[in-house]
Design a protein around this motif. Sequence first.
Motif, PDB file in Angstrom:
ATOM      1  N   GLY A 386      -3.270  -3.556   5.338  1.00 14.83           N
ATOM      2  CA  GLY A 386      -2.840  -4.925   5.593  1.00 14.83           C
ATOM      3  C   GLY A 386      -3.907  -5.956   5.356  1.00 14.83           C
ATOM      4  O   GLY A 386      -3.648  -7.156   5.408  1.00 14.83           O
ATOM      5  N   GLY A 387      -5.126  -5.506   5.064  1.00 16.26           N
ATOM      6  CA  GLY A 387      -6.261  -6.385   4.823  1.00 16.26           C
ATOM      7  C   GLY A 387      -7.527  -5.565   4.912  1.00 16.26           C
ATOM      8  O   GLY A 387      -7.468  -4.344   5.100  1.00 16.26           O
ATOM      9  N   SER A 388      -8.681  -6.219   4.800  1.00 16.00           N
ATOM     10  CA  SER A 388      -9.915  -5.450   4.872  1.00 16.00           C
ATOM     11  C   SER A 388     -11.087  -6.326   5.258  1.00 16.00           C
ATOM     12  O   SER A 388     -11.117  -7.528   4.962  1.00 16.00           O
ATOM     13  CB  SER A 388     -10.210  -4.776   3.524  1.00 16.00           C
ATOM     14  N   VAL A 463      -2.837  -9.291  -3.877  1.00 16.15           N
ATOM     15  CA  VAL A 463      -4.024 -10.118  -3.699  1.00 16.15           C
ATOM     16  C   VAL A 463      -4.699  -9.676  -2.404  1.00 16.15           C
ATOM     17  O   VAL A 463      -4.090  -9.746  -1.323  1.00 16.15           O
ATOM     18  CB  VAL A 463      -3.674 -11.619  -3.631  1.00 16.15           C
ATOM     19  N   ALA A 464      -5.914  -9.194  -2.517  1.00 21.68           N
ATOM     20  CA  ALA A 464      -6.662  -8.752  -1.330  1.00 21.68           C
ATOM     21  C   ALA A 464      -7.292  -9.987  -0.681  1.00 21.68           C
ATOM     22  O   ALA A 464      -8.471 -10.293  -0.882  1.00 21.68           O
ATOM     23  CB  ALA A 464      -7.726  -7.732  -1.724  1.00 21.68           C
ATOM     24  N   GLY A 465      -6.494 -10.693   0.083  1.00 21.07           N
ATOM     25  CA  GLY A 465      -6.931 -11.966   0.644  1.00 21.07           C
ATOM     26  C   GLY A 465      -7.862 -11.827   1.825  1.00 21.07           C
ATOM     27  O   GLY A 465      -7.918 -10.781   2.486  1.00 21.07           O
ATOM     28  N   TRP A 469      -3.695  -8.755   3.225  1.00 22.85           N
ATOM     29  CA  TRP A 469      -3.049  -8.486   1.945  1.00 22.85           C
ATOM     30  C   TRP A 469      -1.900  -9.465   1.700  1.00 22.85           C
ATOM     31  O   TRP A 469      -1.136  -9.784   2.616  1.00 22.85           O
ATOM     32  CB  TRP A 469      -2.488  -7.084   1.924  1.00 22.85           C
ATOM     33  N   ILE A 470      -1.786  -9.881   0.452  1.00 26.36           N
ATOM     34  CA  ILE A 470      -0.652 -10.701   0.033  1.00 26.36           C
ATOM     35  C   ILE A 470       0.157  -9.871  -0.951  1.00 26.36           C
ATOM     36  O   ILE A 470      -0.212  -9.708  -2.120  1.00 26.36           O
ATOM     37  CB  ILE A 470      -1.121 -12.023  -0.602  1.00 26.36           C
ATOM     38  N   CYS A 471       1.232  -9.292  -0.436  1.00 28.87           N
ATOM     39  CA  CYS A 471       2.142  -8.469  -1.225  1.00 28.87           C
ATOM     40  C   CYS A 471       3.482  -9.197  -1.255  1.00 28.87           C
ATOM     41  O   CYS A 471       4.197  -9.217  -0.245  1.00 28.87           O
ATOM     42  CB  CYS A 471       2.317  -7.088  -0.602  1.00 28.87           C
ATOM     43  N   LEU A 472       3.803  -9.806  -2.362  1.00 29.10           N
ATOM     44  CA  LEU A 472       4.994 -10.633  -2.437  1.00 29.10           C
ATOM     45  C   LEU A 472       6.240  -9.809  -2.752  1.00 29.10           C
ATOM     46  O   LEU A 472       6.196  -8.882  -3.570  1.00 29.10           O
ATOM     47  CB  LEU A 472       4.820 -11.711  -3.513  1.00 29.10           C
ATOM     48  N   ASP A 473       7.339 -10.174  -2.106  1.00 26.69           N
ATOM     49  CA  ASP A 473       8.603  -9.566  -2.494  1.00 26.69           C
ATOM     50  C   ASP A 473       9.130 -10.280  -3.740  1.00 26.69           C
ATOM     51  O   ASP A 473       8.485 -11.172  -4.290  1.00 26.69           O
ATOM     52  CB  ASP A 473       9.608  -9.591  -1.338  1.00 26.69           C
TER      53      ASP A 473
END
Length: 516
Positions: A386-388, A463-465, A469-473
């Motif tokens: 979900g992010g890092s 996009v590893a924001g 995480w930015i995972c678009l539908d």
Amino acid sequence: MDNPFRYRVFYTVRQKVVTSAVVLALLAWGTLTAVRHLTTPEDRSCAPGVARPAGSDECVGVATAGDGYDFGQARLTAVTAAIGRENAALREGHYATVALLLPLTSTSPGLREKVAHELQGAFVQQYRANRQNNESPKIRVVLANTGKDNVHWRTAVEQLKGMTGAPHRLRAVSGIATSSAAVRSAVGELTGAGIAVVGTTITADDIANGPGGLRFPGLARVSPTNGDEARALAHFGRVDAAKALLVHDTRTGDHYTETLRAAFSDLLARSPYEPQLFTSAEDPNAEGTTANTFRQITHLVCDTRADTVYFAGRHTQLRQFINALGARGCKDRSFTVLTGDEASYLGADPQLDRSALDAGLTVRYAALAHPDAWRARPGYRPPATGGSAAAYGEFTRLLAEVSAAPAGPIGPVSLADGQAIIAYDGMATAVRAVREATPVGGRVPPLADVPRQWPQVKGSLKVAGASGWICLDNYGNPYDKAVPVVQLTRTTPRFVAMAWPEGRPPAADCLPPRRP
């Protein structure tokens, strides 16, 4: 005796002729000056592309030169100058332009801070993108001011629609910071013209696309919707609806409050208490008379058995409500207020009664980002998906670099409200689309191909924001985006825990499931 000198000088025929000539000349000059003043339009320009509309002292429009113009806002001077320096270093014909559409001349103290931080975050990403493995096109940034309360949105949008060709080659618009009717209209106009739009802090559910249709074709968002925020809060808090009630604004036309109210209403379907209502002023930043209403609502809250209050309203009214609860008569009872991301404005609000937060009152909100959400420290390990911490660390490293010469300075930096973080991610998403749409060997992508990139921003192409995480539908909405739950304190807002719209972090593949 008469003065002979007076007689000779002022009453000679010659003097009468000279005097008459001078008077006629003065009259002619005055008439010409008056006519010129009446027939020559007033110069209301502020900078290239920017002017003061009739009846307004605000400088609105698009600063097309991209040279660091600050719209007369001293708090923006450092960061706009940094953007200007970055733009000046770009080669003509080798860049695409991304515009930041924001109410840069807002008079709201909270929004002014938010705007400044958004510009800082966006610049950090521009700086990063232009030094990223020599990728192209380079990114030029221009600022578009919609004015106080976004009243002049149409002026800025019409200019942006005319900037898709040379020399600007506008390919995306980011910013889009408030969930208002004016912003909804602006998004509709831009996407209707085929321009890709990335919303940073818009959270209203009805400024989004979905299975019901693409009302805004080409819109992507990096923040969760109000519905997702509400579901994340529900998963986090496990609130007993039988001991909770809703306080909400009844003013119409505000997409943030309306969709947040709807989301909270669904969560409280089993509450035994009818909602407590207030109506804010037409300008939600105005104090109005709602403080009196909240004083009365506080009495009614004390009459219930509720211990949790969901609040659907803007930050000015939230502050008034918190102040009223701090002075409540039932101070022997504790209450928790849960609300949306508008509460992030209150961290720096001088009118907030911070002593209320020590009187058995807990205020927590669904933030869009927070500096402690992905930072590992004793007693807290960020989620594995979900992010890092690495992505957030890259952001803070770059922020430190651009805060000093030669790239900076960029003005006083604060990450507590999350605005710089989310604006950095919004610009990153725009850059991704611009570059993925650029043909091999091409300098700038076709305009129509940029918004077509959103369905592919997921999985290993996410996009590893810095905010997660930015995972678009397929509709441009972030799937299961991280929602930091933050608590207001006397000093800096404190990160409490991470929450998720789906109740848990996304899987490692970050692929949105098929929706009905």
